[in-house]
Design an enzyme around this catalytic site. Structure first.
Site, short mmCIF file in Angstrom:
data_model
loop_
_atom_site.label_atom_id
_atom_site.label_comp_id
_atom_site.label_asym_id
_atom_site.label_seq_id
_atom_site.Cartn_x
_atom_site.Cartn_y
_atom_site.Cartn_z
N LYS A 137 -12.87 81.25 -9.37
CA LYS A 137 -14.05 80.37 -9.22
C LYS A 137 -14.04 79.30 -10.30
CE LYS A 137 -15.93 82.51 -5.70
NZ LYS A 137 -16.01 81.86 -4.37
N ARG A 138 -12.88 79.05 -10.84
CA ARG A 138 -12.70 78.02 -11.88
C ARG A 138 -13.65 78.26 -13.06
NH1 ARG A 138 -9.26 78.41 -8.50
NH2 ARG A 138 -8.47 76.65 -7.24
N LEU A 190 -22.11 75.54 -14.07
CA LEU A 190 -23.03 76.49 -13.45
C LEU A 190 -22.48 77.00 -12.12
CD1 LEU A 190 -26.01 77.61 -13.17
CD2 LEU A 190 -26.47 75.50 -11.93
N LEU A 237 -22.92 77.39 -8.77
CA LEU A 237 -23.89 76.74 -7.89
C LEU A 237 -24.43 77.70 -6.83
CD1 LEU A 237 -21.98 73.36 -7.58
CD2 LEU A 237 -24.20 73.69 -8.70
N GLY A 286 -22.34 72.67 -16.92
CA GLY A 286 -22.66 73.75 -17.86
C GLY A 286 -21.46 74.18 -18.70
N GLU A 335 -21.60 71.93 -21.48
CA GLU A 335 -22.71 72.34 -22.37
C GLU A 335 -22.29 73.52 -23.24
OE1 GLU A 335 -26.83 71.63 -20.59
OE2 GLU A 335 -25.67 72.31 -18.85
N GLU A 389 -24.23 66.47 -12.37
CA GLU A 389 -25.57 66.96 -12.00
C GLU A 389 -26.27 66.01 -11.05
OE1 GLU A 389 -24.11 67.54 -14.82
OE2 GLU A 389 -24.78 69.45 -15.66
N ARG A 448 -25.45 66.64 -7.61
CA ARG A 448 -25.97 67.92 -7.11
C ARG A 448 -27.48 67.94 -7.04
NH1 ARG A 448 -21.27 68.02 -5.94
NH2 ARG A 448 -19.64 68.80 -7.30
N GLY A 451 -29.12 71.98 -17.93
CA GLY A 451 -30.07 73.04 -18.27
C GLY A 451 -29.58 73.94 -19.39
C1 LIG Z 1 -30.50 73.03 -13.21
O1 LIG Z 1 -30.48 74.03 -14.14
C2 LIG Z 1 -29.34 74.30 -14.82
C3 LIG Z 1 -28.15 73.61 -14.67
C4 LIG Z 1 -27.04 73.97 -15.41
C5 LIG Z 1 -25.75 73.36 -15.23
C6 LIG Z 1 -25.44 72.57 -14.20
C7 LIG Z 1 -24.05 72.27 -13.84
O2 LIG Z 1 -23.11 72.85 -14.33
S1 LIG Z 1 -23.84 71.07 -12.62
C8 LIG Z 1 -22.11 71.06 -12.32
C9 LIG Z 1 -21.68 72.12 -11.33
N1 LIG Z 1 -20.26 72.06 -11.10
C10 LIG Z 1 -19.68 71.27 -10.20
O3 LIG Z 1 -20.32 70.51 -9.50
C11 LIG Z 1 -18.16 71.40 -10.06
C12 LIG Z 1 -17.82 71.98 -8.71
N2 LIG Z 1 -16.40 72.33 -8.63
C13 LIG Z 1 -15.41 71.43 -8.39
O4 LIG Z 1 -15.63 70.24 -8.34
C14 LIG Z 1 -14.02 72.00 -8.17
O5 LIG Z 1 -14.14 73.34 -7.79
C15 LIG Z 1 -13.10 71.92 -9.42
C16 LIG Z 1 -13.73 72.52 -10.64
C17 LIG Z 1 -12.74 70.45 -9.69
C18 LIG Z 1 -11.79 72.70 -9.14
O6 LIG Z 1 -11.20 72.24 -7.94
P1 LIG Z 1 -10.07 73.12 -7.25
O7 LIG Z 1 -9.09 73.53 -8.28
O8 LIG Z 1 -9.58 72.37 -6.08
O9 LIG Z 1 -10.81 74.47 -6.80
P2 LIG Z 1 -11.83 74.72 -5.59
O10 LIG Z 1 -11.05 75.09 -4.37
O11 LIG Z 1 -12.80 73.61 -5.47
O12 LIG Z 1 -12.64 75.97 -6.13
C19 LIG Z 1 -12.12 77.30 -6.05
C20 LIG Z 1 -13.29 78.22 -5.74
O13 LIG Z 1 -14.23 78.14 -6.80
C21 LIG Z 1 -15.51 77.78 -6.31
N3 LIG Z 1 -16.21 76.99 -7.33
C22 LIG Z 1 -15.72 76.02 -8.12
N4 LIG Z 1 -16.66 75.55 -8.92
C23 LIG Z 1 -17.78 76.24 -8.66
C24 LIG Z 1 -19.12 76.20 -9.16
N5 LIG Z 1 -19.46 75.37 -10.15
N6 LIG Z 1 -20.01 77.03 -8.64
C25 LIG Z 1 -19.69 77.91 -7.66
N7 LIG Z 1 -18.43 78.00 -7.15
C26 LIG Z 1 -17.51 77.17 -7.63
C27 LIG Z 1 -15.20 76.97 -5.06
O14 LIG Z 1 -16.32 76.92 -4.23
C28 LIG Z 1 -14.05 77.78 -4.49
O15 LIG Z 1 -14.58 78.93 -3.90
P3 LIG Z 1 -13.98 79.52 -2.53
O16 LIG Z 1 -14.82 80.71 -2.23
O17 LIG Z 1 -14.08 78.41 -1.54
O18 LIG Z 1 -12.55 79.86 -2.87
C29 LIG Z 1 -27.17 75.02 -16.29
C30 LIG Z 1 -28.37 75.73 -16.44
C31 LIG Z 1 -29.45 75.38 -15.69
O19 LIG Z 1 -30.62 76.08 -15.77
#
Ligand SMILES: COc1cc(/C=C/C(=O)SCCNC(=O)CCNC(=O)[C@H](O)C(C)(C)COP(=O)(O)OP(=O)(O)OC[C@H]2O[C@@H](n3cnc4c(N)ncnc43)[C@H](O)[C@@H]2OP(=O)(O)O)ccc1O
Length: 269
Positions: free
Chosen positions: A35-36, A74, A76, A119, A122, A142, A145, A150
C-alpha cells in the site's frame, strides 16, 4: 510491533513496523509496501507506542519506508469512515504521535525515497534531519482529495520551507524533486541512489556518540530559543550552556581533547 536485537529484522505481531536495533541506533521501518506505506490508524498508533517506549540506552532513531517509497500518506480508505468529530479526533491522534517524534529525547532521522506524500511528508517533517535519495519526491495532493493536512503539516512545514512554498504545493499539487526539497531546506542531504538508509544510519551512529545532554539541548531548547524574543533566547542559551558544561560528561570530553585523546575537527580530505 517488536523491537529486535542487534542486526535482526524483526517484524512484530502486526508487522506494520519493522524495528531493528544495532548498538545505540533504532531503525523503524514503515512496513506496508503493498500500500506504498499508506498510514492507517494501526501504523500511526504503533509509531506512537514505539516512541513512547524507546529503550533508555538508545541514542538516535532512523525512520524509513520498506520498499520503494517512504509513504503515500494517509490511508485514504480509512478517512471516508469519519464524521466531523471523528475527523477531529483522528487529526489530534496524529498530532500526539508526531509530537512524540518531534519532542523525542533522541534525534530522529527520516531516510526518504520515492513518494513522500501528504501525511508521509508530515511524518518526515516531525523528524529532526531528512536524508533523501534521488528518487524522492514530495507532494501535498490534499487539494485534489478535498481535504486539508491533518498531521501537523501546516505548523511544521512552513517553518522548514516557508508559507509561500507550502501554499504553492497545496494549491497546485506541484511535485518537488529531491534536489528541490534540499534547496528549499526540507532535506538536509541528497545521497546516491540506494544509499539513503545507509547515510541515515551513518549519521545516526555519529549523533548517538554525542553527549546526550547536548543532543537534548539541541532538540528541546534550540527550537524554542529560535522562536523566542532575542532577550529571552539569549538567557535560555546561557542557562542551557551552563547546565551542559557543568555536566561531568562535558568535563571528560574536554579533558580528552586537551590530552590529545580525541579526533580533531578537520574537513574531509
Ligand atoms: C484530513 O485529515 C487528515 C489528513 C491527513 C493526511 C492527508 C494525506 O495524506 S492526503 C494524501 C493522500 N495520498 C495520496 O493521495 C497518494 C495516493 N497514492 C498514489 O498516488 C500512488 O499510489 C503512489 C503513491 C504514487 C504509488 O503509485 P504506484 O506505485 O503506481 O502504486 P499504486 O498501484 O497506486 O498503489 C498500490 C496500492 O496501494 C494503494 N494506495 C496507495 N496509496 C494509498 C493511500 N494513500 N491510501 C490508501 N491506499 C493507497 C493503492 O490503492 C493500491 O492498492 P490496490 O488495492 O489497488 O493494490 C492526515 C491526518 C488527518 O486527520
Amino acid at each position: 510491533m517488536t523491537q529486535g536485537n542487534a542486526d535482526t529484522a524483526d517484524a512484530g505481531a502486526s508487522g506494520l513496523l519493522r524495528i531493528e536495533r544495532a548498538d545505540r541506533v533504532l531503525t523503524v521501518g514503515l512496513n506496508r509496501p503493498a500500500k506504498r506505506n499508506a498510514l492507517n490508524d494501526g501504523i500511526i498508533l504503533e509509531i506512537g507506542e514505539c516512541f513512547a517506549s524507546l529503550p533508555e540506552d538508545i541514542g538516535a532513531v532512523v525512520i524509513h519506508g520498506i520498499g520503494d517509497h517512504f509513504s503515500s500518506g494517509l490511508d485514504l480508505s480509512e478517512l471516508t469512515e469519519h464524521d466531523a468529530t471523528g475527523g477531529l479526533l483522528h487529526s489530534q491522534m496524529w498530532h500526539r504521535v508526531f509530537d512524540r517524534i518531534q519532542y523525542s529525547r533522541v534525534p530522529v532521522i527520516a531516510a526518504l525515497r520515492g513518494a513522500v506524500i501528504g501525511g508521509g511528508l508530515e511524518l518526515a517533517c516531525a523528524a529532526h534531519i531528512r536524508v533523501a535519495e534521488p528518487s524522492t519526491y514530495f507532494a501535498l495532493p490534499e487539494g485534489q482529495r478535498g481535504i486539508f493536512v491533518g498531521g501537523g503539516g501546516s505548523v511544521r512545514l512552513p517553518r522548514l520551507i516557508g508559507v509561500a512554498r507550502m501554499m504553492d504545493m497545496m494549491l497546485t499539487g506541484r511535485v518537488y524533486s529531491a534536489t528541490e526539497g534540499a534547496s528549499y531546506g526540507f532535506a538536509q542531504y541528497v545521497t546516491e541512489a540506494g544509499n539513503g538508509l545507509g547515510k541515515a544510519l551513518e549519521l545516526a551512529t555519529k549523533i548517538a556518540s554525542n553527549a546526550p545532554l547536548t543532543n537534548f539541548a539541541v532538540l528541546q531548547a534550540l527550537p524554542m530559543i529560535a522562536e523566542a524574543n532575542p532577550q529571552t533566547g539569549l538567557l535560555m542559551e546561557s542557562l542551557m550552556a551552563t547546565v551542559a558544561q557543568s555536566d561531568k560528561e562535558a568535563k571528560r570530553r574536554i579533558r580528552e581533547f586537551l590530552e590529545h585523546k580525541t579526533a580533531k575537527v578537520k574537513p574531509k580530505s
